[in-house]
Design an enzyme around this catalytic site. Structure first.
Site, PDB file in Angstrom:
ATOM      1  N   HIS A  32      33.755 -11.430 -25.193  1.00  0.00           N
ATOM      2  CA  HIS A  32      32.522 -11.574 -24.420  1.00  0.00           C
ATOM      3  C   HIS A  32      32.578 -10.766 -23.125  1.00  0.00           C
ATOM      4  O   HIS A  32      31.594 -10.155 -22.710  1.00  0.00           O
ATOM      5  CB  HIS A  32      32.276 -13.046 -24.090  1.00  0.00           C
ATOM      6  CG  HIS A  32      31.719 -13.835 -25.240  1.00  0.00           C
ATOM      7  ND1 HIS A  32      31.993 -15.159 -25.443  1.00  0.00           N
ATOM      8  CD2 HIS A  32      30.898 -13.477 -26.257  1.00  0.00           C
ATOM      9  CE1 HIS A  32      31.376 -15.594 -26.529  1.00  0.00           C
ATOM     10  NE2 HIS A  32      30.711 -14.588 -27.037  1.00  0.00           N
ATOM     11  N   GLU A  89      28.062  -7.676 -42.760  1.00  0.00           N
ATOM     12  CA  GLU A  89      29.033  -8.077 -41.736  1.00  0.00           C
ATOM     13  C   GLU A  89      30.094  -9.012 -42.292  1.00  0.00           C
ATOM     14  O   GLU A  89      30.897  -9.569 -41.540  1.00  0.00           O
ATOM     15  CB  GLU A  89      28.303  -8.724 -40.544  1.00  0.00           C
ATOM     16  CG  GLU A  89      27.263  -9.740 -40.937  1.00  0.00           C
ATOM     17  CD  GLU A  89      26.353 -10.143 -39.785  1.00  0.00           C
ATOM     18  OE1 GLU A  89      26.719  -9.917 -38.614  1.00  0.00           O
ATOM     19  OE2 GLU A  89      25.271 -10.682 -40.051  1.00  0.00           O
ATOM     20  N   ASP A 140      31.097  -8.534 -36.235  1.00  0.00           N
ATOM     21  CA  ASP A 140      31.579  -9.601 -37.110  1.00  0.00           C
ATOM     22  C   ASP A 140      32.401  -9.057 -38.269  1.00  0.00           C
ATOM     23  O   ASP A 140      33.392  -9.679 -38.686  1.00  0.00           O
ATOM     24  CB  ASP A 140      30.400 -10.421 -37.653  1.00  0.00           C
ATOM     25  CG  ASP A 140      29.977 -11.520 -36.688  1.00  0.00           C
ATOM     26  OD1 ASP A 140      30.852 -12.078 -36.008  1.00  0.00           O
ATOM     27  OD2 ASP A 140      28.775 -11.812 -36.607  1.00  0.00           O
ATOM     28  N   CYS A 153      24.657  -1.354 -36.337  1.00  0.00           N
ATOM     29  CA  CYS A 153      24.068  -1.951 -35.137  1.00  0.00           C
ATOM     30  C   CYS A 153      25.118  -2.655 -34.279  1.00  0.00           C
ATOM     31  O   CYS A 153      24.759  -3.296 -33.295  1.00  0.00           O
ATOM     32  CB  CYS A 153      22.954  -2.924 -35.501  1.00  0.00           C
ATOM     33  SG  CYS A 153      23.487  -4.324 -36.506  1.00  0.00           S
TER      34      CYS A 153
END
Length: 572
Positions: free
Chosen positions: A190, A434, A458, A505
């Site tokens: 994060h 993913e 992911d 993406c």
């Protein structure tokens, strides 16, 4: 003499400044003031007042910050409302006679220790979220705060820390921070995602010796090579100063040509779309030259609500977005569950939420959520079809299913959606790739959909069995690992063989050094973070597709992500 600490690149760019060592006060008894409890009922009310202020604070942070901050603060609000947590604090105050501050400290400490002890990495890493909330509660109850206030750091700061929580990064003023250097964390954590969204160069996994550095030392953060250079020699300092100026010039030049199409030197056009997390992001997509929105994360529509948004609410939102995008709008269906809870879907505890009821699995379990989103998008397209301003017929509209792992899931989703199509304008249906099984079954999936979009964030953590939110192992989840690259190539071959477009993406699509490699693997479109759009388009214009393919062939022969990164560094 220059001291070079080698880590991993987490956010691109060059930062030049002085070190500020950030050591937040530990969550320890020393922070708890000694005081006698008041009336237990009053102490409980003090806690409830602080609890309400923290909840309002997190809600405001989520609304003001935008995603990806909003997703994290929304998850923190869910933890804050946990009944087990609240009942334990209530018991400590009303039955055991502790003050609100002492009770909060004790219960938060116990909960964090319990989570840290779990063998499951996901739950172990959530202990940091619990401690983050505990610090917020204690601050609102009057406990002493950290001596260093992050919003008040001096100009030209290079912030050094063991790690940074989302709450801490949200406090940073990007104009004051030249760079971030972390002893732990990871490029997919994060902290890295948030640093990239703020445009702050960052390196991570520099090791424990980082925290032995001294405040005020001159230093350079090289976010492209993953290095921190402490007390650089004059020649090296001047070289990096020129490099930073060159990068700034490149950014200005890229922005000047952002509105122009991205076409390779051998004449192949490559659409570059923007990832959008909010209405503000959609609005800005044209400003940065994006050809459209390749990933609209719709979770913000569903957060902090007791009930899901109505079809009418969603239709109005999507219609507005269709007016704002240039050529394409790709709406991802609600991707909830796992680490993305929504209040109106109580899932209960799961031993491993990342492998639980999330994405398409949750949508098939709650088909009304999927139907409503699809119907709202159909109606938005129809309402704009005759509109003079929007001309929806000139724009491509896509609807994307998240976390697909099997052919049966796609067939089940189609059986729900197809009866609703009716006379509405044609909307293309695609899936996120993913999960490794989806990449391996891409040949069977391609005939069932209109497009693929590869979510490398992911995909990397599933391929390499590494939680990208856990700083102890997240460095393993590198999207440039050859195992991930082979799956990207396999997916592209299946899509290209079926005549279906395929995009990436994930965050790696916004890394200018990785763009040629992705094109060489067969990726036809890119969807990137907003700030990266101009530079990515500029990079595409400097390569031939044939040279990209040669680079990809070399990368596929590498044995590790580090080898691939070194290869890309030589080519950039």
């Amino acid at each position: 003499m220059t001291k070079i600490l080698q880590g991993l690149p987490a956010a691109p760019g060059i930062g030049i400044g002085q070190l500020t060592i950030y050591r937040p006060d530990p969550f320890s008894p020393e922070r708890i003031p000694l005081s006698s409890p008041q009336d237990p009922a009053q102490e409980w009310q003090n806690f409830l007042d602080a609890h309400g202020r923290v909840d309002a604070e997190l809600k405001a942070l989520g609304q003001e910050s935008g995603a990806p901050f909003a997703e994290i603060f929304s998850a923190h609000r869910v933890i804050l409302q946990d009944r087990t947590l609240l009942e334990a604090i209530e018991e400590a105050i009303l039955e055991q006679g502790h003050t609100a501050i002492t009770a909060t400290y004790r219960v938060i400490s116990e909960f964090a220790e319990q989570f840290q002890a779990f063998e499951d990495e996901y739950f172990a890493s959530r202990s940091a979220d619990i401690l983050d909330l505990g610090r917020r509660l204690l601050a609102h109850l009057g406990a002493p705060a950290s001596q260093i206030r992050l919003p008040e750091l001096p100009p030209h700061t290079i912030l050094v820390a063991d790690d940074l929580t989302p709450s801490e990064i949200a406090q940073l003023a990007p104009t004051q921070i030249q760079g971030i250097a972390l002893a732990n964390s990871a490029p997919t954590a994060h902290s890295a995602i948030l640093a990239r969204s703020l445009g702050i160069p960052m390196v991570c996994i520099l090791g424990p010796s980082l925290m032995e550095q001294q405040d005020g030392r001159p230093a350079i953060v090289d976010g492209n090579r993953g290095q921190l250079l402490v007390e650089p020699e004059e020649g090296l300092y001047q070289r990096y100063h020129r490099l930073r100026q060159d990068l700034l010039i490149q950014e200005v030049e890229a922005m000047a040509h952002a509105g122009e199409p991205a076409i390779t030197l051998d004449g192949v056009p490559v659409p570059v779309y923007a990832n959008a997390n909010s209405p503000e992001d959609v609005r800005k997509s044209q400003e940065v030259g994006a050809d459209g929105v390749g990933l609209l994360r719709t979770e913000y529509l569903f957060r902090s609500r007791a009930t899901p948004p109505t079809v009418e609410e969603q239709q109005e939102t999507y219609a507005c977005f269709l007016e704002q995008v240039r050529r394409l709008l790709t709406v991802r269906a609600l991707d909830a569950g796992g680490d993305k809870p929504v209040e109106f879907v109580p899932l209960g505890p799961e031993n491993n939420p990342f492998l639980g009821l999330r994405g398409i699995r949750l949508l098939l379990a709650r088909p009304e959520l999927l139907r409503d989103q699809w119907l709202a998008l159909q109606q938005a397209a129809a309402s704009l079809g005759s509109g003079q301003a929007a001309r929806a017929s000139d724009k491509e509209i896509r609807f994307m299913l998240p976390m697909v792992s099997t052919v049966d899931e796609v067939k089940a989703a189609r059986s729900i959606l197809e009866p609703l199509a009716g006379e509405f304008p044609r909307i293309k249906l695609g899936i996120m790739i993913e999960v490794p099984s989806a990449a391996l079954m891409a040949d069977a999936l391609a005939p069932l959909v209109d497009f693929f979009s590869i979510g490398t964030n992911d995909l990397s953590q599933y391929v390499l069995a590494s939680d990208r939110t856990n700083s102890r192992v997240a460095q393993l989840a590198d999207p440039l690992h050859p195992a991930v690259l082979h799956l990207i190539q396999r997916t592209c071959q299946a899509a290209n063989g079926a005549g279906k477009p395929v995009s990436v993406c994930g965050e790696i699509a916004g890394d200018p050094t990785a763009v040629p490699l992705l094109l060489g693997l067969g990726v036809a479109e890119l969807s990137v973070p907003l700030p990266a759009v101009p530079l990515v388009k500029q990079v595409i214009r400097r390569w031939t597709l044939s040279r990209c393919r040669e680079l990809a062939e070399t990368a596929l022969r590498c044995a590790s992500a580090l080898e691939v990164r070194n290869l890309l560094a030589q080519e950039s």
